[in-house]
Design a protein around this motif. Structure first.
Motif, PDB file in Angstrom:
ATOM      1  N   MET A   1       0.834  -1.133  -0.066  1.00  0.00           N
ATOM      2  CA  MET A   1       0.097   0.115   0.068  1.00  0.00           C
ATOM      3  C   MET A   1       0.865   1.161  -0.052  1.00  0.00           C
ATOM      4  O   MET A   1       1.967   1.247   0.657  1.00  0.00           O
ATOM      5  CB  MET A   1      -0.932  -0.018   1.416  1.00  0.00           C
ATOM      6  CG  MET A   1      -1.804   1.361   1.373  1.00  0.00           C
ATOM      7  SD  MET A   1      -2.994   1.119   2.873  1.00  0.00           S
ATOM      8  CE  MET A   1      -1.711   1.566   4.015  1.00  0.00           C
ATOM      9  N   THR A   2       0.447   2.227  -0.993  1.00  0.00           N
ATOM     10  CA  THR A   2       1.211   3.426  -0.887  1.00  0.00           C
ATOM     11  C   THR A   2       0.231   4.493  -0.468  1.00  0.00           C
ATOM     12  O   THR A   2      -0.989   4.541  -1.041  1.00  0.00           O
ATOM     13  CB  THR A   2       2.046   3.727  -2.312  1.00  0.00           C
ATOM     14  OG1 THR A   2       2.589   2.644  -2.125  1.00  0.00           O
ATOM     15  CG2 THR A   2       2.594   5.171  -2.220  1.00  0.00           C
ATOM     16  N   ALA A   3       0.689   5.409   0.471  1.00  0.00           N
ATOM     17  CA  ALA A   3      -0.080   6.566   1.013  1.00  0.00           C
ATOM     18  C   ALA A   3      -0.675   7.642  -0.012  1.00  0.00           C
ATOM     19  O   ALA A   3       0.213   7.638  -1.079  1.00  0.00           O
ATOM     20  CB  ALA A   3       0.521   7.142   2.014  1.00  0.00           C
ATOM     21  N   THR A   4      -1.853   7.952   0.178  1.00  0.00           N
ATOM     22  CA  THR A   4      -2.716   9.127  -0.709  1.00  0.00           C
ATOM     23  C   THR A   4      -1.946  10.157  -0.284  1.00  0.00           C
ATOM     24  O   THR A   4      -1.796  10.541   0.878  1.00  0.00           O
ATOM     25  CB  THR A   4      -4.186   9.159  -0.441  1.00  0.00           C
ATOM     26  OG1 THR A   4      -4.481   7.691  -0.920  1.00  0.00           O
ATOM     27  CG2 THR A   4      -4.558  10.186  -1.391  1.00  0.00           C
ATOM     28  N   ILE A   5      -1.509  11.033  -1.213  1.00  0.00           N
ATOM     29  CA  ILE A   5      -0.640  12.271  -0.753  1.00  0.00           C
ATOM     30  C   ILE A   5      -1.747  13.460  -0.910  1.00  0.00           C
ATOM     31  O   ILE A   5      -2.620  13.858  -1.798  1.00  0.00           O
ATOM     32  CB  ILE A   5       0.345  12.546  -2.150  1.00  0.00           C
ATOM     33  CG1 ILE A   5       1.427  11.586  -1.768  1.00  0.00           C
ATOM     34  CG2 ILE A   5       0.971  13.952  -1.592  1.00  0.00           C
ATOM     35  CD1 ILE A   5       2.306  11.376  -0.791  1.00  0.00           C
ATOM     36  N   LEU A   6      -1.825  14.018   0.381  1.00  0.00           N
ATOM     37  CA  LEU A   6      -2.625  15.091   0.532  1.00  0.00           C
ATOM     38  C   LEU A   6      -1.812  16.316   0.094  1.00  0.00           C
ATOM     39  O   LEU A   6      -0.876  17.034   0.766  1.00  0.00           O
ATOM     40  CB  LEU A   6      -3.246  15.463   1.849  1.00  0.00           C
ATOM     41  CG  LEU A   6      -3.713  14.232   2.580  1.00  0.00           C
ATOM     42  CD1 LEU A   6      -4.570  14.526   3.832  1.00  0.00           C
ATOM     43  CD2 LEU A   6      -4.849  13.287   1.658  1.00  0.00           C
ATOM     44  N   ASP A   7      -2.231  17.052  -1.186  1.00  0.00           N
ATOM     45  CA  ASP A   7      -1.625  18.176  -1.876  1.00  0.00           C
ATOM     46  C   ASP A   7      -1.648  19.576  -1.233  1.00  0.00           C
ATOM     47  O   ASP A   7      -2.657  20.042  -1.739  1.00  0.00           O
ATOM     48  CB  ASP A   7      -1.790  18.122  -3.354  1.00  0.00           C
ATOM     49  CG  ASP A   7      -0.884  19.047  -4.185  1.00  0.00           C
ATOM     50  OD1 ASP A   7      -0.317  19.920  -3.402  1.00  0.00           O
ATOM     51  OD2 ASP A   7      -0.771  18.796  -5.429  1.00  0.00           O
ATOM     52  N   GLY A   8      -0.792  19.978  -0.207  1.00  0.00           N
ATOM     53  CA  GLY A   8      -0.913  21.235   0.200  1.00  0.00           C
ATOM     54  C   GLY A   8      -0.821  22.425  -0.900  1.00  0.00           C
ATOM     55  O   GLY A   8      -1.463  23.399  -0.497  1.00  0.00           O
ATOM     56  N   LYS A   9      -0.045  22.378  -1.488  1.00  0.00           N
ATOM     57  CA  LYS A   9      -0.002  23.117  -2.579  1.00  0.00           C
ATOM     58  C   LYS A   9      -1.235  23.489  -3.363  1.00  0.00           C
ATOM     59  O   LYS A   9      -1.708  24.674  -3.809  1.00  0.00           O
ATOM     60  CB  LYS A   9       1.290  22.885  -3.590  1.00  0.00           C
ATOM     61  CG  LYS A   9       2.020  23.969  -4.202  1.00  0.00           C
ATOM     62  CD  LYS A   9       3.176  23.723  -5.025  1.00  0.00           C
ATOM     63  CE  LYS A   9       3.623  25.011  -5.627  1.00  0.00           C
ATOM     64  NZ  LYS A   9       4.744  24.566  -6.553  1.00  0.00           N
ATOM     65  N   ALA A  10      -1.896  22.409  -3.886  1.00  0.00           N
ATOM     66  CA  ALA A  10      -3.194  22.389  -4.653  1.00  0.00           C
ATOM     67  C   ALA A  10      -4.291  23.191  -3.798  1.00  0.00           C
ATOM     68  O   ALA A  10      -4.961  24.088  -4.331  1.00  0.00           O
ATOM     69  CB  ALA A  10      -3.539  21.099  -5.038  1.00  0.00           C
TER      70      ALA A  10
END
Ligand SMILES: Nc1nc(=O)c2c([nH]1)NC[C@@H]1CN(c3ccc(C(=O)N[C@@H](CCC(=O)O)C(=O)O)cc3)C=[N+]21
Length: 287
Positions: A1-10
């Motif tokens: 499993m690879t984590a979903t990235i929460l995109d702070g820039k977007a």
């Protein structure tokens, strides 16, 4: 499993779009929000951060008031600059870029900011308002973390949250923010005196690391599927001899976490968006 990235820039870009509309509405009423920055000395890192804040202002239509003082400025010169911003009606909020050169008294400087113009939310009066649950500007990084999790539907109500770090700008106020009735998280505030850090982080649904210790949180320290937020930012010299910034979260955490707020591209851009938000909110209130 690879984590979903929460995109702070977007997400920060989305918030800036919303702010642009609010600034436009204020302009139609003859109000032009202004953010001031006070930079003492010529540290390249601090200059880069301050330049970034002015770029953000330009993007959303906020006026920038830039005050720069030489590295050998006296406390009296700094006091005078702060008094001027306190009195300037074009300045709705401002920040004193930290760290200040060693010969200046940081506490005295922060206490000289008019609490109602405290865009960082770090004035003792505003930290007191946060403790008491009164309205006031909120510290930008803690607010940015909560806003990012909210916009990505990470549940906080009833969640077990481990905050690692008790600093005045992130860990301590973040604990206060998360335990407000509106967030209702259960917070364990961990620090250098914590005996078994991994026991606390493993028991958490959300782990927020703001210790300033590169690689502190490793994959074995979280429960599978947990949400992890990397607030660490430490300048290190890489193997190639070049300076770069690194977070507090070991890269292998991404193989175990469910969601990950990375560094860079996570909390930093959200912090900047919350600084703008504090200024726009103040301008809306004075209207
Ligand atoms: N009075 C005061 N208020 C501050 O808020 C304050 C301060 N002093 N002193 C220094 C720290 C540091 N800080 C950062 C903000 C954004 C990024 C940021 O946006 N970083 C990008 C990468 C760097 C970039 O692209 O410019 C990222 O994480 O993706 C970093 C660091 C605010 N600080």
């Amino acid at each position: 499993m690879t984590a979903t990235i929460l995109d702070g820039k977007a997400t920060a870009a989305e918030i800036k779009d919303e702010l642009r509309a609010r600034v436009k509405a204020l302009a139609e009423r003859g109000i032009n929000p202004g953010l001031g920055t006070v930079l003492v000395g010529e540290d390249p890192g601090s200059q880069a951060y301050v330049n970034g804040k002015h770029r953000d202002c330009a993007e959303v239509g906020i006026a920038s008031l830039r005050v720069t003082l030489p590295a050998d400025a006296t406390q009296e010169q700094l006091d005078a600059a702060l008094a001027e911003l306190n009195a300037d009606p074009a300045c709705h909020g401002y920040i004193v870029q930290l760290p200040l050169p060693g010969h200046l008294d940081t506490q005295r400087a922060l206490e000289s900011i008019d609490p109602d113009k405290d865009a960082d939310g770090l004035h003792p009066v505003n930290l007191g308002r946060l403790v008491l649950g009164y309205d006031g500007p909120l510290p930008c990084t803690p607010r940015g973390v909560v806003e990012l999790l909210r916009r990505h539907d990470v549940p906080l109500r009833g969640a077990n949250v481990a905050v690692v770090g008790r600093g005045n700008t992130v860990g301590r106020p973040l604990g206060l923010l998360l335990t407000r009735r509106s967030e209702n998280a259960t917070v364990t505030l961990c620090h250098t005196g914590t005996l078994d850090l991994a026991a606390h982080t493993r028991a958490a649904d959300v782990v927020i690391v703001a210790a300033g210790v590169p690689g502190l949180l490793t994959a074995d320290m979280i429960s599978p599927g947990a949400t992890v937020v990397d607030v660490g930012i430490t300048r290190v010299i890489g193997e190639d001899g070049k300076g770069r910034y690194t977070g507090d979260v070991d890269p292998e955490v991404a193989e175990v976490a469910g969601k990950l707020v990375p560094m860079p591209g996570g909390v930093g851009p959200m912090t900047r968006a919350m600084l703008l938000t504090n200024v726009v909110e103040r301008a809306e209130r004075t209207a």
